[in-house]
Write an enzyme that holds these catalytic residues in place. Sequence first.
Site, PDB file in Angstrom:
ATOM      1  N   ASP A 120       0.787  -1.154   0.078  1.00 54.36           N
ATOM      2  CA  ASP A 120       0.171   0.035   0.071  1.00 54.36           C
ATOM      3  C   ASP A 120       0.695   1.335   0.038  1.00 54.36           C
ATOM      4  OD1 ASP A 120      -2.379   1.793   0.199  1.00 54.36           O
ATOM      5  OD2 ASP A 120      -1.956   1.727   2.322  1.00 54.36           O
ATOM      6  N   LEU A 121       0.427   2.586  -0.241  1.00 54.12           N
ATOM      7  CA  LEU A 121       1.128   3.587  -0.335  1.00 54.12           C
ATOM      8  C   LEU A 121       1.079   4.468   0.871  1.00 54.12           C
ATOM      9  CD1 LEU A 121       3.116   5.895  -1.984  1.00 54.12           C
ATOM     10  CD2 LEU A 121       0.756   6.575  -2.766  1.00 54.12           C
ATOM     11  N   ASP A 122      -0.172   4.835   1.180  1.00 50.95           N
ATOM     12  CA  ASP A 122      -0.350   5.785   2.104  1.00 50.95           C
ATOM     13  C   ASP A 122      -0.137   5.105   3.589  1.00 50.95           C
ATOM     14  OD1 ASP A 122      -0.582   8.363   3.402  1.00 50.95           O
ATOM     15  OD2 ASP A 122      -2.764   8.071   3.530  1.00 50.95           O
TER      16      ASP A 122
ATOM     17  N   THR B 170       1.032  10.175   3.814  1.00 55.51           N
ATOM     18  CA  THR B 170      -0.039  11.475   3.212  1.00 55.51           C
ATOM     19  C   THR B 170      -1.427  11.675   3.603  1.00 55.51           C
ATOM     20  OG1 THR B 170      -0.736  10.327   1.230  1.00 55.51           O
ATOM     21  CG2 THR B 170       1.305  11.237   1.020  1.00 55.51           C
TER      22      THR B 170
ATOM     23  N   LYS C  85     -10.002   6.054   5.807  1.00 60.74           N
ATOM     24  CA  LYS C  85      -8.660   5.418   5.392  1.00 60.74           C
ATOM     25  C   LYS C  85      -8.733   4.197   4.672  1.00 60.74           C
ATOM     26  CE  LYS C  85      -5.981   7.478   8.982  1.00 60.74           C
ATOM     27  NZ  LYS C  85      -5.060   7.361  10.080  1.00 60.74           N
TER      28      LYS C  85
ATOM     29  N   SER D 164      -2.487   1.020  -4.489  1.00 63.17           N
ATOM     30  CA  SER D 164      -3.049   1.960  -3.857  1.00 63.17           C
ATOM     31  C   SER D 164      -4.624   2.372  -4.280  1.00 63.17           C
ATOM     32  CB  SER D 164      -2.213   2.968  -4.097  1.00 63.17           C
ATOM     33  OG  SER D 164      -2.524   4.300  -3.535  1.00 63.17           O
ATOM     34  N   ALA D 165      -5.255   2.899  -3.430  1.00 59.96           N
ATOM     35  CA  ALA D 165      -6.381   3.649  -3.705  1.00 59.96           C
ATOM     36  C   ALA D 165      -6.339   5.064  -4.234  1.00 59.96           C
ATOM     37  CB  ALA D 165      -7.333   3.776  -2.396  1.00 59.96           C
TER      38      ALA D 165
ATOM     39  N   LYS E  96     -10.557  -1.671  -2.398  1.00 54.20           N
ATOM     40  CA  LYS E  96     -10.336  -2.454  -1.007  1.00 54.20           C
ATOM     41  C   LYS E  96     -11.720  -2.053  -0.221  1.00 54.20           C
ATOM     42  CE  LYS E  96      -5.469  -1.160  -1.274  1.00 54.20           C
ATOM     43  NZ  LYS E  96      -4.430  -0.406  -0.677  1.00 54.20           N
TER      44      LYS E  96
ATOM     45  N   GLU F 217       0.108  -3.571   4.387  1.00 52.73           N
ATOM     46  CA  GLU F 217      -0.984  -2.421   4.617  1.00 52.73           C
ATOM     47  C   GLU F 217      -1.160  -1.909   5.990  1.00 52.73           C
ATOM     48  OE1 GLU F 217      -3.683  -1.069   3.337  1.00 52.73           O
ATOM     49  OE2 GLU F 217      -3.852  -1.648   1.260  1.00 52.73           O
ATOM     50  N   ASP F 218      -1.700  -0.784   5.970  1.00 57.16           N
ATOM     51  CA  ASP F 218      -1.905  -0.289   7.301  1.00 57.16           C
ATOM     52  C   ASP F 218      -3.528   0.061   7.709  1.00 57.16           C
ATOM     53  OD1 ASP F 218      -2.231   2.034   5.521  1.00 57.16           O
ATOM     54  OD2 ASP F 218      -2.104   3.362   7.314  1.00 57.16           O
TER      55      ASP F 218
END
Length: 230
Positions: free
Chosen positions: A11-13, A19, A47, A118-119, A149, A173-174
Amino acid sequence: MKNYPKAFIFDLDGVITDTSEFHYLAWKKLADEIGIKIDREFNEKLKGISRMESLDLILALSPSNNNLSADEKERLASKKNEHYQELIQSINATNILPGIEVLLKEIRRNNIKIALGSASKNATEVLKQLGITEYFDFVVDASTVTKGKPDPETFTTAADRLHIPYEACVGVEDAKAGVEAINKAEMFSVGVGEIKHLGDAKYVVQDTSELVFEEIVKRYNDWNLHKGVR
């Protein structure tokens, strides 16, 4: 004998960079513009989900927005993205979360594929600003998939494009929705954050500095053994 995964999907964020504050400020600015108040507690619900899903949750706070047209919703979502893009102009390599670049280098050193799931439609641009585009073999973002997701499509699309079996992938993932997506894809799930939110992950660390390649591989092997896979 140690069995290495064939792909990592990040995942990105909250995993590569953070961010989330920029997303919150952008949503808050948009909400203020349409007369809706949101706070950080409400932002937790946003999120890991798509921009349009986030917008729907915000609009639901005010009954007067129940009958907005699809075009008007698209306009509002685009406005939020404009706010967000303005805010992320300051992102650079110093915003890579602790331990992440070391982990990416170690994965690469072991000839394992890396994808981003990423979303965010801004994922490619954020990677570019962070200066880490070269680590990634493929990027899945909101423009690549039809279901966000917790649907597994983000992760299965990445694996399919890399030609890697799902069970040979590690997803990182977070967000609860992200972990759920990884598990639905039948991949090995790594959660970054509080276990009370990410307890469904196969392996949980409190922050990115604890994402150590060899430990993840060990946990991945334990998971495979538990499944009876040799």
